[in-house]
Design an enzyme around this catalytic site. Structure first.
Site, short mmCIF file in Angstrom:
data_model
loop_
_atom_site.label_atom_id
_atom_site.label_comp_id
_atom_site.label_asym_id
_atom_site.label_seq_id
_atom_site.Cartn_x
_atom_site.Cartn_y
_atom_site.Cartn_z
N PRO A 280 58.90 9.33 1.43
CA PRO A 280 57.80 8.78 2.23
C PRO A 280 58.32 8.22 3.56
CG PRO A 280 57.66 8.03 -0.04
CD PRO A 280 59.00 8.70 0.12
N GLU A 281 57.75 8.68 4.66
CA GLU A 281 58.14 8.21 5.98
C GLU A 281 57.09 7.22 6.49
OE1 GLU A 281 60.94 8.82 7.20
OE2 GLU A 281 61.67 10.69 6.29
#
Length: 311
Positions: free
Chosen positions: A2-3
């Site tokens: 997850p960014e």
């Protein structure tokens, strides 16, 4: 992984839980990157007041119920607001489920919320690889957050900021605290690859591999170009593309390249708009040149040799 857009999307997806009361906390596997605190049950009878994001960390702010304040047997200090600091690691997600939903294999924490109408929602922290973390902010917040650079969508992240930081020159328009603007004591210009620089969290937070690759492509900058050789004009274009790409990814719910889902169970769609990331050997969407891949700091860096030439 997850960014920043995925984490921002997760923050937004938690909005329905605001104002709801925690009625139960169950920890099934405390051993994450750092062990979960053994007193998370102190959140019971607290209300979720707000959710913030700093870099790829979520900060959940809880306040005590006003009715609890009438209980004279509870010491004042125990009624202070509480903050959880959550990082989703490589494969983590926060997902909302209806009350009574069975835990899955990789659900390590389940927090049950109750709304004003007495309906209940379970918030599951799901993390197959267990590289994430759920911590008390007071214990870990300063050591994990104080060294971070500016938010990429904030007014503090500008072309002038990035250019002068790379060149180690004075920025007459600098508004950031010197501790943020001057990340090292070195006075030498930064000669590392520009892609590596914009991915450093102490320079700017949240520009992960996907978004760095796409931003450099749209800016026409080869990812291995020494940072100090990128002109101010190119930096202006690069910063504009970083901001635009992150805004677009947030709107589309993130990249969701593997198994990431947000709290509502939705997945992101930004990967459908990628120009070059993960497409080595395919034709450049602009000029039909075959896309190439190099490794920078162990990370894949796809680029177009025609649109992003070396100097």
């Amino acid at each position: 992984m997850p960014e920043l857009p995925e984490v921002e999307t997760t923050k937004t997806s938690l909005t329905p839980l605001l104002g709801q009361q925690v009625v139960d906390v169950k920890v099934f596997q405390p051993k994450l990157r750092w062990s979960m605190p053994d007193d998370l049950n102190q959140l019971v009878d607290y209300t979720l007041d707000s959710v913030e994001r700093r870099a790829k960390y979520l900060i959940l702010n809880f306040i005590p119920l006003t009715s609890v304040n009438t209980n004279a047997s509870i010491q004042p200090n125990s009624l202070a607001s509480r903050q959880l600091l959550i990082h989703l690691g490589m494969s983590g997600s926060l997902q909302q489920h209806s009350h009574g939903t069975d835990k899955r294999k990789h659900d390590h924490l389940v927090v049950t919320f109750s709304a004003a109408d007495n309906s209940q929602t379970q918030l599951h922290y799901y993390d197959p690889r267990r590289f994430g973390s759920v911590l008390w902010f007071k214990d870990y917040g300063p050591k994990l957050l104080d060294h971070l650079g500016p938010e990429p969508l904030s007014a503090d992240f500008t072309a002038d900021y990035l250019y002068h930081l790379i060149q180690r020159s004075d920025n007459p328009n600098q508004t950031l605290d010197n501790n943020i603007a001057n990340k090292t004591n070195s006075k030498q210009p930064i000669k590392r690859a520009i892609k590596s620089v914009i991915m450093e969290q102490q320079v700017v937070v949240g520009v992960g591999n996907i978004y760095a690759t796409e931003s450099l492509y749209l800016s026409g900058i080869h990812p291995a170009t020494p940072a100090n050789e990128v002109s101010h004009e190119q930096i202006v274009i690069l910063v504009e593309h970083i901001k635009a790409i992150l805004k677009k990814a947030i709107t589309l719910g993130g990249s969701t390249l593997r198994d990431f889902t947000v709290a509502s169970g939705q997945t992101g769609y930004f990967q459908q708009t990628l120009n070059v990331y993960g497409r080595q050997g395919e034709d450049c969407p602009h000029c039909d040149t075959l896309l190439e891949n190099i490794k920078l700091n162990g990370r894949a860096s796809v680029f177009c040799p025609n649109c992003q030439p070396t100097k």
